[in-house]
Design a protein around this motif. Structure first.
Motif, mmCIF file in Angstrom:
data_model
loop_
_atom_site.group_PDB
_atom_site.id
_atom_site.type_symbol
_atom_site.label_atom_id
_atom_site.label_comp_id
_atom_site.label_asym_id
_atom_site.label_seq_id
_atom_site.Cartn_x
_atom_site.Cartn_y
_atom_site.Cartn_z
ATOM 1 N N THR A 29 0.816 -1.061 -0.029
ATOM 2 C CA THR A 29 -0.015 0.046 0.008
ATOM 3 C C THR A 29 0.789 1.199 0.126
ATOM 4 N N GLN A 58 -7.905 -0.277 2.757
ATOM 5 C CA GLN A 58 -8.905 -0.768 2.074
ATOM 6 C C GLN A 58 -9.500 0.122 1.038
ATOM 7 N N ALA A 59 -9.469 1.622 1.150
ATOM 8 C CA ALA A 59 -9.942 2.389 0.269
ATOM 9 C C ALA A 59 -8.964 2.480 -0.986
ATOM 10 N N HIS A 61 -7.019 -0.084 -2.308
ATOM 11 C CA HIS A 61 -7.091 -1.150 -3.156
ATOM 12 C C HIS A 61 -8.473 -1.357 -3.540
ATOM 13 N N SER A 62 -9.617 -0.247 -3.249
ATOM 14 C CA SER A 62 -10.849 -0.637 -3.829
ATOM 15 C C SER A 62 -10.672 0.264 -5.333
ATOM 16 N N ARG A 63 -11.434 -0.239 -6.427
ATOM 17 C CA ARG A 63 -10.935 0.215 -7.750
ATOM 18 C C ARG A 63 -11.867 1.807 -7.491
ATOM 19 N N SER A 64 -12.676 1.899 -6.878
ATOM 20 C CA SER A 64 -13.449 3.297 -6.717
ATOM 21 C C SER A 64 -12.772 4.105 -5.762
ATOM 22 N N ARG A 65 -11.857 3.621 -5.162
ATOM 23 C CA ARG A 65 -10.931 4.686 -4.011
ATOM 24 C C ARG A 65 -12.102 4.711 -2.807
ATOM 25 N N LEU A 67 -14.420 2.997 0.404
ATOM 26 C CA LEU A 67 -14.843 1.990 1.296
ATOM 27 C C LEU A 67 -16.167 1.880 1.610
ATOM 28 N N VAL A 114 -20.690 4.464 3.111
ATOM 29 C CA VAL A 114 -19.496 4.488 2.128
ATOM 30 C C VAL A 114 -18.610 5.673 2.629
ATOM 31 N N LYS A 116 -14.799 7.897 2.257
ATOM 32 C CA LYS A 116 -13.732 8.128 1.243
ATOM 33 C C LYS A 116 -12.537 8.464 2.407
#
Length: 213
Positions: A29, A58-59, A61-65, A67, A114, A116
């Motif tokens: 990360t 977690q955020a 590594h999320s496609r949307s950035r 969580l 959700v 950010k």
């Protein structure tokens, strides 16, 4: 002064090569250096640093950035009880280190809150002011021992000097994390005493070699 060596780094035997961390992108990360120099030291709640690092990971590594997680899920991810997570989350929200972009629906599996994490919207290919932190330190060690947030901080100092070790004092570490000196010393000792660590965390490799000089 403490000399720390973390087992996650690797060095080249060739004297002309610069030691560095060799990890595939999905296993690290990239944490902005300002997290270690400016952000963590502002946190007052005892577990806020652990919660912040896990949410950042977690955020990122999320496609949307983003969580999507309930307080209960954050508690499971961090190993921190839900009441404490709520207190820490309030602090992160107040400091705008985390933003809630959507409210959840009670008992809904699909309409979760959700979040950010603004500092996690980093593009490591275009930005250079970051430290590669092995994900297992955040996902495995921090939930097992919340004071293991020291490990990513030590990686920051190792990376700064392109070394497999770092020389950093308790005074510096306590300022970076807004901890008491006794908490820093006790946490380092907890992690570098091999037999103690192995007896309490048999499933996790011993994380820290350390000596006082």
């Amino acid at each position: 002064m403490w000399s720390h060596t973390n087992c996650q780094s690797t060095s080249h035997p060739d004297d002309d090569m610069i030691p560095g961390i060799e990890i595939e992108p999905e296993y690290l990360t990239p944490i902005r250096n300002e997290v270690f120099t400016e952000i963590l030291k502002t946190l007052e709640e005892r577990c806020s640093a652990a919660l912040f690092l896990v949410m950042y990971d977690q955020a990122y590594h999320s496609r949307s950035r983003l969580l999507a997680a309930t307080v209960a899920q954050l508690a499971r991810l961090t190993g921190i009880d839900a009441r404490t997570v709520t207190k820490c989350l309030d602090e992160l929200l107040q400091q705008k280190l985390v933003r809630q972009v959507r409210e959840g629906v009670n008992r809904s599996k699909t309409r979760r809150p959700v979040w950010k994490v603004p500092s996690a919207t980093i593009d490591p290919k275009r930005e250079g002011n970051w430290t590669p932190v092995p994900r297992n330190l955040i996902l495995n060690y921090v939930p097992a021992y919340r004071n293991a947030v020291l490990l990513p901080l030590l990686i920051f100092y190792q990376h700064m000097n392109r070394q497999n070790f770092c020389w950093v004092g308790v005074t510096t570490l306590k300022k970076r994390l807004n901890w008491r000196a006794t908490r820093v010393r006790d946490s380092l000792r907890y992690m570098f005493e091999k037999e103690n660590w192995r007896s309490l965390h048999p499933d996790l490799p011993w994380p820290l070699r350390c000596k006082i000089v």
